[in-house]
Design a protein around this motif. Structure first.
Motif, short mmCIF file in Angstrom:
data_model
loop_
_atom_site.label_atom_id
_atom_site.label_comp_id
_atom_site.label_asym_id
_atom_site.label_seq_id
_atom_site.Cartn_x
_atom_site.Cartn_y
_atom_site.Cartn_z
N ALA B 152 0.84 -1.21 0.00
CA ALA B 152 0.00 0.00 0.00
C ALA B 152 0.87 1.25 0.00
CB ALA B 152 -0.93 -0.01 1.20
N CYS B 153 1.93 1.23 0.77
CA CYS B 153 2.85 2.39 0.79
C CYS B 153 3.43 2.62 -0.61
CB CYS B 153 4.01 2.14 1.76
SG CYS B 153 3.56 2.24 3.49
N LEU B 155 2.21 1.73 -3.51
CA LEU B 155 1.16 2.21 -4.43
C LEU B 155 0.93 3.70 -4.25
CD1 LEU B 155 -1.56 -0.59 -4.16
CD2 LEU B 155 -0.39 0.13 -6.24
N LEU B 156 0.78 4.11 -3.01
CA LEU B 156 0.46 5.52 -2.77
C LEU B 156 1.65 6.43 -3.01
CD1 LEU B 156 -1.85 4.97 0.32
CD2 LEU B 156 -2.55 5.83 -1.91
#
Lengths: 355, 162
Positions: B152-153, B155-156
């Motif tokens: 998630a890190c 991706l963002l």
């Protein structure tokens, strides 16, 4: 029903991504409750909140509606002593405008009363029936059981005992846990009719019903009251906008307050504005395709409520371990609220998580 | 580049002499000088790392004894270690204090001349989660959740950079 295998990894990754995006203030539509807003971008915070991304029954925070609410002039409602009456007059017309609804016998529920959230109606219902035993299906809104337990009010699950003459029944339609009509609904109604037991039907999720025909026979004599709320349909859940419709005129604290003209005018005015500008099934029209899309992508099963799907739990936390969220009665193991996915479509598309 | 933040407390001087330390990571000296309440030090970490904090200026006269009791002493205590924004919390007790031939486990007190030593791994968060689970056996999904967090890190971060 979808036959696709559930993509639990993707469900989990989206949950983590949305909560991390929330911590980074990157969401298209921020959350509104502390339990799903991470305090900081730390592993622990994001992990804790990622476990409840799809929990709750909360409404879709549709940006058209939230933008509309931003421009509502609340001051004018404060000055309008007729606002609660306008709200109460408008509601039955509004609910009947949906051609998909066949609420047989609803015209017999002539007495309409603004409620400060369904919870106000529930409390008045508890008070009016304080010497009776409350009956409920397993998986019903946990708040009832939590209040009954803390107030030493008698209650029992319908599954655990026959309905008796001294009982009163509450049942959501569609059922809160599954988003579908409860399989025991018809037999419960038949039994209540037979014994003269009063039933309140909670229509909290009715406006988000997706079926071509939403049919319920309200002619059954046992059904004495109907509860409607805006909180699971429109993003006004913290404004407490709800309605009670009853066959007979009641004279309980809620009605007395309304008669005294001290009802919450902000809630009434907001509800009236919503009704005058949005169809009761606005969310269904806008998001039914999105529901189908996400069920297909994630391998979940669509329910009859547009923002719900069901599937296997994506985390055991709060499901089979550390049960249950906030209350021991808060069962929602396999229900997914898809609202956060609908609300953050732009972000999820950018991240290539939409498809 | 990573950062190590060290917090110290109860920094006691003797006769205008303040404690001094040298901070080494993987045998490379990163700081040498007075012990302050907080130090933030940039460092290149490897998969396996050894942090050593040397108490470099302690001498016998720095411990003042009267009637058999220590009345004044040059010393300090390590309070907290933060590695790449991750407070390692209780894992600080994994460290040990080495003085002459003595090895004192879980010691954050810099009394005798010697050094504090902590072995840790990079990535820090992964080491923290893994070690905590090894110690308490209460976080069986740590690795899976760590991987989601990192993904998630990543991706963002991509959209932040755009």
């Amino acid at each position: 029903m979808s036959t696709t295998k559930q993509n639990t990894e993707k469900i989990s990754l989206i949950a983590w991504t949305l909560m991390l995006a929330s911590a980074n203030k990157q969401l298209d539509m921020p959350g509104e409750y502390l339990w799903n807003i991470p305090d900081a971008n730390t592993f622990k915070e994001v992990r804790d909140k990622s476990r409840s991304v799809y929990s709750s029954g909360n409404s879709i925070k549709d940006n058209t509606v939230t933008d509309f609410i931003q421009n509502v002039n609340f001051n004018k409602f404060m000055q309008d002593p007729h606002i609660s009456a306008k709200f109460e007059d408008y509601f039955p017309m509004w609910i009947k405008q949906c051609l998909r609804y066949n609420l047989k016998g609803i015209d017999e529920f002539k007495y309409v009363c603004y409620a400060q959230g369904s919870q106000e109606y529930f409390l008045n219902y508890y008070f009016a029936n304080k010497d009776k035993r409350f009956r409920i299906f397993k998986g019903e809104y946990w708040w009832h059981m939590e209040v009954w337990q803390s107030m030493n009010i008698q209650w029992a699950y319908i599954e655990d005992d026959d309905i008796q003459t001294n009982d009163v029944v509450l049942c959501s339609f569609p059922f809160a846990l599954t988003g579908k009509k409860h399989v025991g609904f018809d037999s419960m109604i038949a039994q209540c009719n037979k014994l003269g037991v009063e039933v309140m039907v909670d229509f909290i999720y009715l406006p988000n019903c997706t079926q071509d025909i939403v049919y319920i026979d309200l002619d059954h004599e046992c059904i004495k009251g109907l509860s409607f709320s805006f909180s699971k349909t429109f993003p006004v859940q913290n404004a407490k906008v709800a309605v009670r419709m009853t066959r007979n005129r009641l004279n309980d604290p809620m009605q007395i307050s309304n008669d005294e003209n001290v009802a919450n005018r902000l809630g009434c005015g907001l509800g009236l504005e919503i009704m005058q500008n949005f169809d009761v099934d606005y969310m269904v029209k806008k998001y039914h395709k999105e529901q189908m899309h996400w069920c297909n992508v994630l391998g979940l099963h669509a329910t009859d409520v547009v923002h719900f799907a069901v599937g296997e739990p994506y985390t055991q936390y709060g499901r089979s371990e550390n049960m249950n969220w906030f209350s021991e009665y808060n069962e929602q193991y396999n229900r997914y609220n898809l609202g956060p996915l609908f609300e953050n479509k732009a972000l999820l598309s950018t991240l290539k998580l939409y498809n | 580049m990573s950062t190590i933040k060290l917090k110290f407390k109860n920094i006691n001087s003797v006769n205008n002499k303040a404690p001094q330390m040298a901070v080494h990571v993987n045998s490379k000296e990163l700081y040498k000088g007075l012990v302050l309440e907080q130090h933030v030090i940039d460092v290149d970490l490897q998969e396996q790392n050894i942090l050593k904090i040397y108490f470099i200026n302690k001498e016998d006269p720095d411990t003042v004894i009267q009637d058999g009791k220590i009345v004044n002493d040059l010393n300090f205590e390590l309070e907290n270690i933060t590695l790449d924004k991750h407070d390692i919390q209780d894992l600080i007790w994994k460290g040990q204090y080495v003085s002459k031939d003595n090895v004192i486990p879980s010691c954050l007190f810099f009394g005798p001349r010697g050094y504090f030593e902590l072995h840790f791994e990079y990535p820090i968060l992964k080491w923290i989660l893994k070690t905590n689970h090894e110690d308490h056996n209460d976080d069986p999904t740590w690795e899976q959740d760590y991987n989601y967090y990192i993904e998630a890190c990543q991706l963002l971060n991509k959209i932040q950079k755009k």
